[in-house]
Motif scaffolding. Structure first.
Motif, PDB file in Angstrom:
ATOM      1  N   GLU A   1      -6.676   3.407  -4.613  1.00 14.41           N
ATOM      2  CA  GLU A   1      -6.166   3.163  -3.259  1.00 14.41           C
ATOM      3  C   GLU A   1      -7.306   2.882  -2.287  1.00 14.41           C
TER       4      GLU A   1
ATOM      5  N   PHE B   1      -7.064  -0.980  -1.505  1.00 10.38           N
ATOM      6  CA  PHE B   1      -6.299  -1.046  -0.259  1.00 10.38           C
ATOM      7  C   PHE B   1      -7.100  -0.588   0.951  1.00 10.38           C
TER       8      PHE B   1
ATOM      9  N   GLN C   1       0.806  -1.219   0.000  1.00  9.62           N
ATOM     10  CA  GLN C   1       0.000   0.000   0.000  1.00  9.62           C
ATOM     11  C   GLN C   1       0.841   1.272   0.000  1.00  9.62           C
TER      12      GLN C   1
END
Length: 139
Positions: A132, A136, A9
């Protein structure tokens, strides 16, 4: 298939931030050269900016699509629609780069070309944020 930094990440975020920062900086450089009436140098900078989009941003997109997205979807099948949307973002960036390159070659460094560069920045920023968040779990 992309390298291990795609799966981490913090490293993936750093790739996004670095790519966007470079694109912003290079876009600003083109605009500053235009303001200084350095038209030929500005055009060359615009060509280098397009190369940057291809070699830095779109090559990262290719790496994501070459296994990383499928890997994430296999781990979490509910990500299928998100992966489709993220891949479409990549395709939009490819289309804008291709169109901008053609427009620059045919018409020169026009206000419309500058608008296309700004469109790329917006699409890329939204895409990275969404990627993201979706892949994540970032907010």
């Amino acid at each position: 298939m992309g390298g291990p930094s795609l799966r981490q990440q913090h490293a993936h975020h750093a790739i996004h931030e670095g790519g966007l920062a470079g694109a912003i900086s290079k876009t600003e450089e083109v605009e500053e050269l235009l303001e200084a009436k350095e038209f030929e140098v500005a055009r060359q900078a615009a060509e280098h900016l397009l190369e940057y989009w291809e070699t830095r941003i779109l090559s990262h997109a290719d790496a994501e699509e070459d296994g990383f997205y499928q890997e994430m979807e296999q781990k979490q099948p509910s990500l299928k629609d998100a992966v489709i949307r993220l891949a479409r973002d990549h395709e939009l960036m490819r289309i804008i780069v291709r169109d901008t390159k053609a427009r620059l070659a045919q018409e020169g460094l026009t206000p419309e070309v500058i608008q296309q560069f700004h469109a790329l920045l917006v699409v890329n920023a939204v895409h990275s944020r969404d990627e993201e968040r979706l892949l994540f779990g970032e907010k």
